[in-house]
Design a protein around this motif. Structure first.
Motif, PDB file in Angstrom:
ATOM      1  N   TRP A 192       0.827  -1.205   0.000  1.00 14.39           N
ATOM      2  CA  TRP A 192       0.000   0.000   0.000  1.00 14.39           C
ATOM      3  C   TRP A 192       0.866   1.261   0.000  1.00 14.39           C
ATOM      4  CZ3 TRP A 192      -4.528  -0.988   3.998  1.00 14.39           C
ATOM      5  CH2 TRP A 192      -5.420  -1.917   3.435  1.00 14.39           C
ATOM      6  N   ALA A 193       2.038   1.192   0.613  1.00 17.87           N
ATOM      7  CA  ALA A 193       2.890   2.381   0.712  1.00 17.87           C
ATOM      8  C   ALA A 193       3.421   2.816  -0.649  1.00 17.87           C
ATOM      9  CB  ALA A 193       4.055   2.100   1.662  1.00 17.87           C
ATOM     10  N   ARG A 194       3.381   1.928  -1.648  1.00 13.85           N
ATOM     11  CA  ARG A 194       3.895   2.273  -2.980  1.00 13.85           C
ATOM     12  C   ARG A 194       2.787   2.685  -3.955  1.00 13.85           C
ATOM     13  NH1 ARG A 194       6.977  -2.273  -1.435  1.00 13.85           N
ATOM     14  NH2 ARG A 194       5.666  -3.705  -2.632  1.00 13.85           N
ATOM     15  N   ARG A 195       1.557   2.635  -3.492  1.00 14.83           N
ATOM     16  CA  ARG A 195       0.443   3.014  -4.361  1.00 14.83           C
ATOM     17  C   ARG A 195       0.341   4.532  -4.471  1.00 14.83           C
ATOM     18  NH1 ARG A 195      -4.704  -0.860  -3.090  1.00 14.83           N
ATOM     19  NH2 ARG A 195      -5.714   0.947  -4.058  1.00 14.83           N
ATOM     20  N   ARG A 196      -0.017   5.001  -5.654  1.00 12.24           N
ATOM     21  CA  ARG A 196      -0.171   6.434  -5.857  1.00 12.24           C
ATOM     22  C   ARG A 196      -1.593   6.913  -5.563  1.00 12.24           C
ATOM     23  NH1 ARG A 196       3.353   7.886 -11.296  1.00 12.24           N
ATOM     24  NH2 ARG A 196       5.376   7.121 -10.507  1.00 12.24           N
ATOM     25  N   ALA A 197      -2.557   6.043  -5.783  1.00  8.25           N
ATOM     26  CA  ALA A 197      -3.956   6.415  -5.553  1.00  8.25           C
ATOM     27  C   ALA A 197      -4.397   5.942  -4.174  1.00  8.25           C
ATOM     28  CB  ALA A 197      -4.842   5.794  -6.630  1.00  8.25           C
ATOM     29  N   PRO A 198      -5.348   6.638  -3.551  1.00  8.27           N
ATOM     30  CA  PRO A 198      -5.864   6.177  -2.264  1.00  8.27           C
ATOM     31  C   PRO A 198      -6.500   4.801  -2.393  1.00  8.27           C
ATOM     32  CG  PRO A 198      -6.582   8.428  -2.738  1.00  8.27           C
ATOM     33  CD  PRO A 198      -5.977   7.889  -4.003  1.00  8.27           C
ATOM     34  N   ILE A 199      -6.497   4.065  -1.314  1.00  5.92           N
ATOM     35  CA  ILE A 199      -7.251   2.818  -1.297  1.00  5.92           C
ATOM     36  C   ILE A 199      -8.713   3.148  -1.073  1.00  5.92           C
ATOM     37  CG2 ILE A 199      -5.263   1.506  -0.427  1.00  5.92           C
ATOM     38  CD1 ILE A 199      -6.683   1.440   2.311  1.00  5.92           C
ATOM     39  N   GLY A 200      -9.591   2.244  -1.440  1.00  5.77           N
ATOM     40  CA  GLY A 200     -11.015   2.454  -1.230  1.00  5.77           C
ATOM     41  C   GLY A 200     -11.457   1.968   0.139  1.00  5.77           C
ATOM     42  N   ALA A 201     -12.567   2.502   0.613  1.00  3.55           N
ATOM     43  CA  ALA A 201     -13.096   2.091   1.903  1.00  3.55           C
ATOM     44  C   ALA A 201     -13.465   0.611   1.910  1.00  3.55           C
ATOM     45  CB  ALA A 201     -14.312   2.939   2.259  1.00  3.55           C
ATOM     46  N   ALA A 202     -13.988   0.109   0.781  1.00  4.87           N
ATOM     47  CA  ALA A 202     -14.359  -1.308   0.710  1.00  4.87           C
ATOM     48  C   ALA A 202     -13.126  -2.198   0.808  1.00  4.87           C
ATOM     49  CB  ALA A 202     -15.120  -1.574  -0.588  1.00  4.87           C
TER      50      ALA A 202
END
Length: 310
Positions: A192-202
């Motif tokens: 997750w730390a390498r993702r550019r977009a936010p994660i979704g609530a789901a």
């Protein structure tokens, strides 16, 4: 039933017995021999003192003081009433001394119950400030989750409590003393730390997380926020303190949701990374709480005031 002979009750004593101020004035007249000097000692005007004596005479139905250019002297009835008044005033002084002792006993200790985040990151500063104002007050701090704090207050085991959550627990009144935000964090090596977009609530709801235990304010807010997305997945770890949950996240065990108050140093040192979550409000109120109908007094009231000092 007949009231003859004085054996029956004739209404409240307050309607038949002069108040303490009037009795103290009468004692001053007896001691000083002058209504004017007695008025000055009592901090009232001479006309007010005269009116107070006349009201007392009307209430009792007898003359108490004879006034003349040479001063004031007690009548025979006034001498007798003065003797009774002295006993009443002495009893009132003993009552006042006892009440002061009770206040002193109350003010000599303060029992505070606080949820873990507030106990670790906010209360130390408030208690240091309280100690400068009340160095003689011994403070006991009982830390636990929000449910445990509420239970201690309802059981009379704490004078003031602090909790995080959606509302004041049942049976307690409260006041908001601040705000906080829950933050999703991971170790830097987590995907997750390498993702550019936010994660979704789901996605957050479906992911096993490092969580605080049920009954904590953090868990309560997170449960409510993710209820619309199917609720939380089975926890990866369920831990009873913020410190333990933070240590597990730093070690790389998995994602964790923690108070923003608790992770400033870890974020600054890059031991943890904040993961943005889309369309999810994780703000919460921080509350001082106390048993319903029992507003804080003494040192508890002073501590409550310090939580609102900038």
């Amino acid at each position: 039933m007949s009231n003859e002979g004085g054996g029956g009750r004739r209404g409240p004593l307050a309607h038949r017995v002069p108040d303490l101020a009037a009795l103290e004035l009468l004692l001053a007249v007896a001691r000083l021999g002058s209504l004017g000097r007695a008025a000055r000692e009592m901090g009232i005007t001479q006309p007010a003192a005269s009116g107070r004596i006349r009201s007392m005479e009307r209430m009792l139905g007898v003359g108490l003081v004879e006034r003349s250019p040479r001063g004031s002297r007690l009548t025979d009835a006034g001498v007798l009433v003065t003797d009774w008044a002295r006993r009443i005033v002495e009893a009132a002084e003993a009552f006042d001394a006892g009440a002061q002792a009770l206040r002193g006993q109350r003010d000599s200790r303060l029992r505070v119950a606080a949820s873990m985040t507030i106990a670790e990151y906010l209360l130390p500063g408030w208690l240091v400030a309280l100690r400068t104002r009340r160095p003689g007050t011994a403070v006991t701090l009982l830390a636990g989750n929000s449910a445990a704090v509420a239970e201690r207050l309802r059981a009379g085991e704490a004078d003031l409590g602090f909790v995080e959550g959606l509302a004041a627990p049942a049976g307690l009144d409260g006041a908001v003393v601040g705000g906080d935000r829950l933050v999703v964090v991971t170790a830097p090596a987590h995907p997750w730390a390498r993702r550019r977009a936010p994660i979704g609530a789901a996605e957050l709801a479906a992911t096993p997380l490092i969580l605080r235990e049920r009954g904590s304010g953090t868990r309560q807010v997170l449960d409510a926020a993710l209820a619309a997305y199917g609720g939380l997945a089975e926890p990866l770890l369920e831990l009873a303190s913020t410190t333990a949950a933070k240590a597990a996240a730093v070690s790389g065990a998995g994602p964790c949701v923690l108070s923003e108050l608790a992770i400033g140093e870890e974020l600054a040192a890059r031991r943890l990374v904040e993961i943005p979550v889309a369309d999810l409000d994780l703000h919460r109120a921080l509350r001082a709480v106390w048993p319903t109908g029992h507003r804080p007094t003494g040192p508890a009231r002073e501590l409550l005031g310090l939580t609102r000092t900038p």
